[in-house]
Design a protein around this motif. Structure first.
Motif, mmCIF file in Angstrom:
data_model
loop_
_atom_site.group_PDB
_atom_site.id
_atom_site.type_symbol
_atom_site.label_atom_id
_atom_site.label_comp_id
_atom_site.label_asym_id
_atom_site.label_seq_id
_atom_site.Cartn_x
_atom_site.Cartn_y
_atom_site.Cartn_z
ATOM 1 N N PHE A 307 0.811 -1.216 0.000
ATOM 2 C CA PHE A 307 0.000 0.000 0.000
ATOM 3 C C PHE A 307 0.844 1.266 0.000
ATOM 4 N N ALA A 308 1.999 1.245 0.660
ATOM 5 C CA ALA A 308 2.821 2.454 0.743
ATOM 6 C C ALA A 308 3.321 2.865 -0.631
ATOM 7 N N ALA A 313 2.555 5.708 -6.113
ATOM 8 C CA ALA A 313 2.340 5.481 -7.544
ATOM 9 C C ALA A 313 1.055 6.127 -8.042
ATOM 10 N N TYR A 314 -0.015 6.016 -7.270
ATOM 11 C CA TYR A 314 -1.318 6.477 -7.753
ATOM 12 C C TYR A 314 -1.676 7.893 -7.298
ATOM 13 N N PHE A 315 -1.112 8.326 -6.146
ATOM 14 C CA PHE A 315 -1.492 9.640 -5.624
ATOM 15 C C PHE A 315 -0.301 10.556 -5.390
ATOM 16 N N ASN A 316 0.916 10.024 -5.567
ATOM 17 C CA ASN A 316 2.129 10.813 -5.361
ATOM 18 C C ASN A 316 2.160 11.422 -3.954
ATOM 19 N N ILE A 319 1.760 7.456 2.482
ATOM 20 C CA ILE A 319 0.573 6.703 2.865
ATOM 21 C C ILE A 319 -0.161 7.342 4.039
ATOM 22 N N LYS A 320 0.572 8.001 4.929
ATOM 23 C CA LYS A 320 -0.067 8.596 6.107
ATOM 24 C C LYS A 320 -0.995 9.750 5.721
ATOM 25 N N ASN A 321 -0.852 10.265 4.508
ATOM 26 C CA ASN A 321 -1.667 11.396 4.065
ATOM 27 C C ASN A 321 -2.858 10.984 3.208
ATOM 28 N N LEU A 322 -3.142 9.686 3.132
ATOM 29 C CA LEU A 322 -4.261 9.227 2.314
ATOM 30 C C LEU A 322 -5.592 9.721 2.891
ATOM 31 N N LYS A 380 -8.815 11.592 -8.023
ATOM 32 C CA LYS A 380 -7.686 12.516 -8.131
ATOM 33 C C LYS A 380 -6.410 11.693 -8.074
ATOM 34 N N ILE A 381 -5.912 11.325 -9.231
ATOM 35 C CA ILE A 381 -4.724 10.484 -9.296
ATOM 36 C C ILE A 381 -3.580 11.255 -9.925
ATOM 37 N N ALA A 382 -2.373 10.826 -9.600
ATOM 38 C CA ALA A 382 -1.185 11.485 -10.125
ATOM 39 C C ALA A 382 -1.062 11.207 -11.621
ATOM 40 N N ALA A 383 -0.442 12.135 -12.339
ATOM 41 C CA ALA A 383 -0.223 11.941 -13.776
ATOM 42 C C ALA A 383 0.591 10.684 -14.005
ATOM 43 N N PHE A 384 0.153 9.865 -14.945
ATOM 44 C CA PHE A 384 0.841 8.606 -15.220
ATOM 45 C C PHE A 384 2.047 8.864 -16.098
ATOM 46 N N ASN A 385 3.225 8.632 -15.559
ATOM 47 C CA ASN A 385 4.452 8.832 -16.323
ATOM 48 C C ASN A 385 5.496 7.859 -15.806
ATOM 49 N N VAL A 386 5.644 6.753 -16.512
ATOM 50 C CA VAL A 386 6.562 5.715 -16.068
ATOM 51 C C VAL A 386 7.977 6.249 -15.926
ATOM 52 N N GLU A 387 8.400 7.080 -16.910
ATOM 53 C CA GLU A 387 9.771 7.557 -16.902
ATOM 54 C C GLU A 387 10.070 8.481 -15.725
#
Length: 916
Positions: A307-308, A313-316, A319-322, A380-387
């Motif tokens: 989860f951490a 990965a998903y919210f940038n 985990i404590k700030n979810l 509200k998810i972080a921009a997906f950018n693998v690089e």
């Protein structure tokens, strides 16, 4: 003892012919029949039962002991993979940087540090908050020595850094612990995982997971038998195996010890191991292991575990700030992470999240009002950018390098730590620049492939728009520290998921980014005393046709003939072309490089000797070159990574720094196994390197690389465009060097110039880099001792005086600069070839070239829009085509038949319609 069973008497089995309860021959009372254990049927049944019970107990004991040993072994050491782990370059905190103590704490926490609270322990290190800052305390397994520091903050920025230890002192900067990039070999995949403790998991996430996955987790002993029976009934009724019924402990058992196949045997083993885990660990410990192990989807080439890491990965975010809706989304994804990915199907992910929220209401974890507010929250998810942070192409190169030195077994079994040169911030900047720049490239490609045609006739005439099919251009970007060779960022393609081909190490023709090596070989004559092969000297622009201070020396002000050249190359005649077949007559070398004039460059290569050019290129690390005329225009292949190393020769005062990606390999306790030092080699005199840097500054400020300035990058920089079948831009500042390549995988002609494709990506990257504290100080280039910078007149290329107001500044190796002034009388200042072949005029100083009476800029000014068509200083425009020497010698016509480019098809060669 005897077993008594009452059965009808066999003799009374036949009913009497008449009813009644008569004695004698008529219906007598039935008596019980007694059987002993010796009876055959009972004996058989008992034997079967005993054998089955024995077999069951034997099998149960076997598997229980077997998996108990497996569990004990698995849990006795590190619970998670011992795979080698790759770490990034340490983040350096600078005095004056905008940070606060919480930022530092988050960085340290991700690196494995623990907050110093009594019994908490971490071998990596600890941190502790102070009234106005934070104290960093490295542990015995830290990458650094054990000297820590206290970082003080004031008004939202770093005010001071005090080193702690015996020799404490004030510091300008302090390196934090390197961040984990990935586990290099975890099975056959790379994975990302951040380990957390149960008390660090926010309660909304715990409640969400239990509500949707295992509501009776804290009541059962590892197996929820009622849920299993319910799931089995549903499967039987629906004729499929869709219901799992697994508890969190059973899921953990499967993840740690079993395969994911759906069989009865696996389910039974899953239950057995779950019971064993429940006997050995507390519920909190089991949930903690589950939270760190659970698979949370795929990101490019990386698996996300725990989860951490999923929170990042998903919210940038940590985990404590979810928030509640974010926790519900992660809990909902557990069932099918990729199918429910918010990137792939936001609607599906949203529905699943809301189902989790409703389940939390049912369990009483949240109120209906809280759930409704969370349901109303959009994804509200972080921009997906693998690089951005994963750098998969970089990791591939590290893996290849380590495989040459260590076996995969060594790296896995001993949990080695691999510390690399990757800068995560700069990698993110590179990914964003590539993403932005390739959108512009795609637009240009689509425009070139779009054609409008009229169909039909008369009133039925219609215009149809057709877009030709073709390959999607690929890209590579390599950024290195020019003074150490450390590879700081690397993009090997536009999408790792689409193509794992690493274009950063793909060999391609270099085009015009090779030209600086031709000019460097020529200017090097001022140091070596070498005589130019063809001419025995070069014109320094002082008006005498030679360099009166250093005969035979080539300088940036040397006049070079840019008329079409013909060179015998074996049985062929080599005749390169300029852009739009436009030739400029005599121009200075500085102007020829700035405008990337092909014929002038080939002439310089011929005069200095193609063998000398090839020798210099090989010393710089470009090994494929050969001493042919085509070398002058970059016809031979090199990789972007090789070109990055080669350009350090110019950016690092003549010393080549080999690209470096791994700095140290250490064991699990942090003890060094192998440290890697920069590999340096002196290739050019520092004075020559600086003169080339000065000339390449003109490329960006006034030449083919002016796109860089147009895109808003203003810091001092030097660079060179290049176009063959592909597009290139190579450039550097005082502290950062970057190579960009754009091209097609099938080797077809991109038909776009480096200035319109690669240069904008380079500019976007550098603008982002300049905003990072560690690269913001992009200074002016420092001239070494023995270099002078003089101001020349644009018309005569002699020293400027008050009577010659149009000037530009040029760097010379001391002693090679012009000595005569612009208003002195002078003789024939034509170059060697001009005088031999009677080209041009020996006039002292012609008026500046004009177009419709307007004076055009010379080599120090800003070139016109179609820069390649500009005449050189002191010359009138030349005919659009001019026959070369061999053409005239062998009677060729004016149509330039049998021209060849020997593999180069450069926009700077004249085959691309985009002006340079």
């Amino acid at each position: 003892m005897a077993i008594k069973i009452k059965l009808p008497d066999g003799r009374a089995s036949a009913r009497p012919a008449s009813g009644g309860n008569s004695r004698g021959g008529r219906g007598r009372p039935v008596r019980a029949q007694h059987f002993s254990i010796a009876d055959p049927l009972v004996k058989l049944l008992a034997s079967v039962f005993l054998i089955a019970a024995f077999v069951f107990m034997a099998m149960f004991t076997y598997f229980y002991v077997k998996y108990e040993n497996i569990v004990d072994r698995r849990m006795s050491g590190p619970i998670f993979s011992n795979a080698a782990r790759i770490y990034a370059r340490p983040h350096t905190v600078w005095v004056g940087e905008k940070l606060d103590a919480q930022d530092i704490a988050a960085d340290l926490h991700r690196a494995g540090y623990a907050e110093q609270r009594g019994h908490n322990d971490s071998p990596i290190g600890h941190y502790a908050f102070t009234p106005h800052g934070i104290q960093v305390i490295p542990g015995p397994e830290s990458f650094h020595a054990e000297e820590g520091a206290v970082i003080h903050f004031e008004n939202g920025q770093v005010a001071a850094i005090d080193e702690t230890g015996k020799d404490s002192q004030n510091l300008e900067a302090y390196e934090l612990e390197p961040q984990l990039v990935t586990a290099l070999f975890e099975g056959q995949e790379r994975s990302k995982r951040e380990i957390i403790r149960f008390e660090e998991i926010p309660q909304p996430l715990v409640d969400a997971v239990l509500a949707i996955e295992d509501r009776r987790f804290f009541q059962h002993n590892g197996v929820n038998y009622f849920r299993l029976m319910e799931a089995a009934a549903i499967d039987v009724r629906e004729g499929r195996h869709g219901q799992g019924g697994s508890t969190l402990t059973m899921q953990l058992s499967r993840g740690f010890f079993l395969s994911p196949e759906k069989t009865v045997k696996r389910k039974l083993l899953e239950m057995l191991i779950a019971v064993e885990l429940e006997h050995k660990f507390s519920k909190q410990r089991i949930f903690e292991m589950y939270a760190n192990e659970v698979y949370m989807g795929q990101r490019g080439s990386f698996t996300i575990n725990g989860f951490a890491q999923a929170s990042h990965a998903y919210f940038n975010k940590d985990i404590k700030n979810l928030t509640l809706p974010e926790a519900a989304l992660l809990a909902g994804m557990i069932q099918r992470p990729n199918y429910l990915s918010p990137y792939r199907n936001p609607k599906r992910a949203l529905e699943r999240r809301n189902l989790v929220l409703d389940s939390m209401v049912e369990t009483g974890a949240v109120t209906r009002e809280q759930a409704d507010r969370a349901r109303a929250t959009p994804l509200k998810i972080a921009a997906f950018n693998v690089e951005a942070s994963d750098a998969p192409y970089f990791v591939d190169l590290v893996k290849d390098q380590l495989s040459n030195q260590f076996s995969e077994g060594e790296l896995n079994d001993h949990a080695y730590r691999v510390y690399t040169t990757l800068d995560p911030d700069l990698q993110r900047a590179a990914a964003e620049a590539v993403d932005t720049g390739m959108k512009l490239v795609d637009e240009q490609v689509e425009k070139r492939r779009t054609h409008k045609t009229k169909v039909g006739s008369g009133q039925d005439t219609k215009t149809e728009t057709k877009v030709e099919s073709g390959p999607m251009p690929q890209v590579a970007l390599v950024a290195i520290d020019p003074h150490t060779g450390e590879v700081l960022a690397l993009v090997g393609g536009r999408n790792y998921g689409m193509s794992q081909l690493n274009h950063a190490i793909a060999k391609r023709p270099t085009g015009s980014i090779f030209k600086p090596f031709v000019y460097a070989a020529a200017i090097n004559t001022a140091v070596t005393g070498q005589t130019m092969v063809a001419s025995g000297g070069g014109d320094d622009g002082n008006g005498d046709g030679d360099n009166n201070n250093a005969p035979g020396v080539f300088t940036p002000a040397t006049l070079v003939d840019d008329s079409q050249v013909s060179i015998a190359n074996g049985n062929q005649v080599y005749e390169p072309r300029n852009y739009h077949d436009s030739y400029n007559g005599e121009v200075t070398a500085r102007y020829a490089l700035a405008l990337s004039l092909n014929n002038a460059t080939v002439r310089i290569g011929q005069e200095v000797g193609f063998d000398k050019v090839a020798a210099l290129a090989k010393a710089a690390g470009i090994q494929s070159v050969r001493a042919t005329p085509a070398i002058a225009l970059g016809a031979y292949d090199a990789t972007p990574l090789e070109m990055a190393g080669a350009y350090t020769v110019f950016a690092n005062q003549g010393t080549r720094m080999a690209p470096l990606m791994v700095k140290s390999v250490r064991d699990a306790r942090g003890n060094p196994l192998d440290d890697y030092k920069p590999d340096s080699k002196s290739v050019l005199d520092p004075r020559v390197a600086y003169v080339l840097t000065s000339m390449m500054q003109a490329v960006i400020n006034n030449g083919t690389g002016a796109t860089v300035r147009a895109r808003g990058f203003a810091a001092p920089a030097a660079g060179k465009t290049g176009t063959s079948h592909d597009a290139w831009f190579a450039g550097y500042t005082s502290n950062l060097l970057c190579i960009v390549w754009v091209g097609n995988d099938d080797y077809t002609d991109l038909k776009l110039s480096g200035s319109s494709t690669a240069a904008p990506i380079w500019a976007e990257f550098m603008k982002r880099a300049a905003k990072l504290p560690q690269y913001a100080d992009m200074k002016n280039f420092s001239a070494p001792s023995g270099v002078v910078e003089v101001t020349l007149d644009k018309v005569t290329n002699r020293l400027a005086t008050a009577s010659c107001p149009q000037t530009y500044t040029v760097a010379f190796i001391a002693g090679t600069e012009p000595k005569e002034t612009c208003d002195q009388a002078a003789g024939d200042h034509r170059g060697f070839f001009s005088k031999i072949f009677g080209l041009g005029s020996p006039a002292v100083a012609l008026p500046p070239p004009t177009t419709n009476g307007v004076v055009q800029p010379g080599p120090g000014g800003t070139p016109a829009q179609d820069a390649d068509s500009q005449p050189g200083p002191g010359q009138q425009p030349q005919p659009k085509k001019k026959r070369g020497f061999f053409s005239r010698l062998f009677g060729k016509g004016d149509n330039g038949d049998q021209q060849q480019n020997n593999g180069t098809d450069d926009s700077e060669n004249g085959n691309n319609p985009v002006p340079k």
